[in-house]
Design a protein around this motif. Structure first.
Motif, mmCIF file in Angstrom:
data_model
loop_
_atom_site.group_PDB
_atom_site.id
_atom_site.type_symbol
_atom_site.label_atom_id
_atom_site.label_comp_id
_atom_site.label_asym_id
_atom_site.label_seq_id
_atom_site.Cartn_x
_atom_site.Cartn_y
_atom_site.Cartn_z
ATOM 1 N N UNK A 26 0.847 -1.199 0.000
ATOM 2 C CA UNK A 26 0.000 0.000 0.000
ATOM 3 C C UNK A 26 0.879 1.244 0.000
ATOM 4 N N UNK A 29 -2.889 3.970 -2.305
ATOM 5 C CA UNK A 29 -4.144 3.237 -2.124
ATOM 6 C C UNK A 29 -5.248 3.570 -3.108
ATOM 7 N N UNK A 30 -4.978 4.478 -4.061
ATOM 8 C CA UNK A 30 -6.072 4.916 -4.940
ATOM 9 C C UNK A 30 -6.465 3.842 -5.957
ATOM 10 N N UNK A 33 -7.381 0.259 -2.788
ATOM 11 C CA UNK A 33 -8.606 0.280 -1.987
ATOM 12 C C UNK A 33 -9.857 0.125 -2.859
ATOM 13 N N UNK A 34 -9.780 0.652 -4.078
ATOM 14 C CA UNK A 34 -10.913 0.500 -4.999
ATOM 15 C C UNK A 34 -11.061 -0.960 -5.406
ATOM 16 N N UNK A 36 -10.031 -3.560 -3.673
ATOM 17 C CA UNK A 36 -10.501 -4.307 -2.496
ATOM 18 C C UNK A 36 -12.003 -4.135 -2.334
ATOM 19 N N UNK A 37 -12.462 -2.905 -2.481
ATOM 20 C CA UNK A 37 -13.886 -2.620 -2.321
ATOM 21 C C UNK A 37 -14.710 -3.384 -3.361
ATOM 22 N N UNK A 48 1.900 -1.321 4.423
ATOM 23 C CA UNK A 48 1.871 0.121 4.139
ATOM 24 C C UNK A 48 3.308 0.633 4.162
ATOM 25 N N UNK A 98 -8.523 13.368 -9.605
ATOM 26 C CA UNK A 98 -8.877 14.691 -9.095
ATOM 27 C C UNK A 98 -7.820 15.186 -8.109
ATOM 28 N N UNK A 99 -8.044 16.376 -7.563
ATOM 29 C CA UNK A 99 -7.160 16.889 -6.499
ATOM 30 C C UNK A 99 -7.095 15.885 -5.347
ATOM 31 N N UNK A 100 -8.252 15.317 -5.020
ATOM 32 C CA UNK A 100 -8.296 14.361 -3.907
ATOM 33 C C UNK A 100 -7.408 13.145 -4.194
ATOM 34 N N UNK A 101 -7.475 12.648 -5.430
ATOM 35 C CA UNK A 101 -6.672 11.482 -5.814
ATOM 36 C C UNK A 101 -5.195 11.885 -5.904
ATOM 37 N N UNK A 104 -2.983 11.443 -2.959
ATOM 38 C CA UNK A 104 -2.657 10.076 -2.526
ATOM 39 C C UNK A 104 -1.858 9.295 -3.571
ATOM 40 N N UNK B 58 -5.734 17.436 0.678
ATOM 41 C CA UNK B 58 -7.112 17.046 0.389
ATOM 42 C C UNK B 58 -7.131 15.604 -0.119
ATOM 43 N N UNK B 59 -7.931 14.748 0.517
ATOM 44 C CA UNK B 59 -8.028 13.346 0.082
ATOM 45 C C UNK B 59 -9.464 12.864 0.236
ATOM 46 N N UNK B 63 -10.759 6.376 0.440
ATOM 47 C CA UNK B 63 -9.559 5.744 -0.120
ATOM 48 C C UNK B 63 -8.407 5.753 0.880
#
Lengths: 286, 158
Positions: A26, A29-30, A33-34, A36-37, A48, A98-101, A104, B58-59, B63
């Motif tokens: 890990x 995780x982008x 985790x997807x 795994x989900x 990790x 995105x910014x969020x991704x 990570x 921001x995350x 995830x």
């Protein structure tokens, strides 16, 4: 399932080699985790790697840049020296999500996830990037294109972890660029992509070139013929036409809802030529 | 199963919790800590409704594993207002009616706060690009963009 956060690479490798079940490394995780989900992967152990010393840093060395496997892509975009030296690699890394991704996702993860459509991989291959791999038998350094072997598959042995991505120091008059086609304007997965890296002489003639295509074969395609076509030229129209044809011919794409074989072949040529022009301009060519 | 013991900081407070290794930080926040401001829209990092700020980044909390928050700094929508005083972004979202059902709103507010912290005077295009990781299925984006522009000008004047 167990979750472990080792503080050293030796411990991380030991945890993996001592585990009997499925292990997932890990970083951001982008992807993991997807998956795994969605039930596509059910690891018995997650290791990790973000607390391992040095893996969250970009280091500028005498040889160039070393990007730790846990450095998020957003940090690449904020690193002025890296952006200046390798704008194509950074623009490719910053196109992921995105910014969020971006906060990570990592280029090492993008490489090891082994998606044929990975955005940063063609740019890294064009840049001649290397992966520093740590493992039970010590470290080894390989060209990044040696890591993915097919969709979702890598050449990494059990216990091996990509610890750094290495980019060389730039000679003067060098430039790289990455372009992709997606059906919407932002935040989608490449249907076709192209990375080009050029070095010029004082008169603006190309002295070395690397061209890589994404999403048009099971793995990234390094178009060897392209270097021969570009070297010695100043990217005149006839050269760009030959480059486009060589790239279209190098494609082995699939037909799916996101693009037909004919469309992907055609667009690969168009993007290669546009990326070459952008890299040429960045290298100071006119 | 007892689970993993995690010590972290949430909105400035030290917090300890137990979680399962495959539990996301979003599930920990909502189901174990009662912080239900972050929402689960997609659960796959596409919609931004679960946005939080983790060590200044921001995350999407869907995830992030709950276990990964150990020793880190988490900021959620619950920490945005100062007691009864709303953050300028919250105030302007109300004034511009920049929400309808409200599911996406906490994520938009957190993402907008992060955007303005990095760029206090963004263009409309920069706002739209910066918030492209947040999806709204009812208000549409114009009112949200206007609210962010207005809040940015209030915050610059402060």
């Amino acid at each position: 399932m167990r979750y472990l956060r080792p503080l050293s690479m030796e411990d991380a490798i030991g945890m993996i080699t001592n585990s009997a079940g499925t292990v997932a490394v890990l970083a951001g995780g982008s992807d993991l985790l997807v998956r795994m989900k969605g039930g596509f992967v059910e690891p018995d152990l997650i290791v990790d790697i973000k607390a391992i010393e040095g893996l969250s840093e970009i280091r500028e060395t005498a040889e160039g840049f070393s990007i730790g496997a846990a450095v998020p892509c957003a940090v690449l975009g904020e690193h002025a020296a890296l952006r200046k030296a390798w704008p194509g690699v950074v623009e490719a890394a910053n196109l992921i999500g995105s910014k969020q991704v971006q906060g990570r996702c990592t280029i090492a993860g993008n490489l090891c996830n082994a998606s044929p459509a990975a955005d940063s991989v063609p740019a890294l291959v064009a840049a001649g990037a290397k992966a520093l791999v740590a493992g039970p038998k010590g470290n080894r350094t390989v060209p990044v294109e040696a890591i993915p072997t097919g969709p979702g598959k890598t050449s990494l042995a059990k216990g091996e972890i990509v610890r750094e991505i290495l980019l060389e120091k730039r000679p003067p008059r060098a430039g790289d660029a990455y372009l992709r086609f997606i059906p919407r304007t932002e935040m989608d997965i490449a249907v076709v992509s192209a990375g080009v890296n050029l070095t010029l002489d004082a008169k603006g003639a190309v002295t070395s070139a690397r061209v890589a295509l994404g999403a048009v074969a099971p793995t990234v395609v390094l178009v060897e013929e392209a270097a021969g076509i570009l070297v010695g030229s100043r990217l005149d129209d006839a050269t760009l036409e030959k480059l486009a044809k060589a790239c279209s011919d190098a494609c082995r794409p699939i037909d799916d809802k996101r693009g037909t074989i004919a469309f992907r072949r055609k667009v690969a040529g168009v993007l290669a030529r546009r990326a070459a022009a952008a890299a040429y301009a960045r290298a100071g060519g006119k | 199963m007892a689970g993993l013991a995690v010590s972290t900081t949430i909105n400035g407070d030290s917090v300890e919790y137990l979680c399962q290794p495959d539990e996301t930080l979003l599930d920990v926040l909502r189901d174990r800590l009662g912080l239900t401001g972050a929402k689960e829209g997609c659960g796959t990092g596409d919609c931004g409704a679960c946005s939080i700020i983790l060590d200044g980044r921001l995350v999407c909390s869907c995830l992030v594993l709950g276990a990964e928050a150990e020793g880190r700094r988490v900021e959620t929508i619950e920490g945005m207002a100062d007691g009864d005083v709303l953050h300028p972004l919250q105030q302007k979202f109300i004034e511009h009616a920049a929400l309808q059902c409200g599911i996406c709103t906490p994520g938009f507010l957190i993402a907008a706060k992060d955007l303005l912290a990095r760029n206090p005077d963004p263009t409309e295009e920069e706002i739209r690009f910066g918030l492209a990781g947040n999806l709204c299925r009812c208000t549409g984006y114009d009112k949200i963009v206007r609210a962010v522009q207005d809040a940015a000008s209030v915050m610059r004047a402060a």
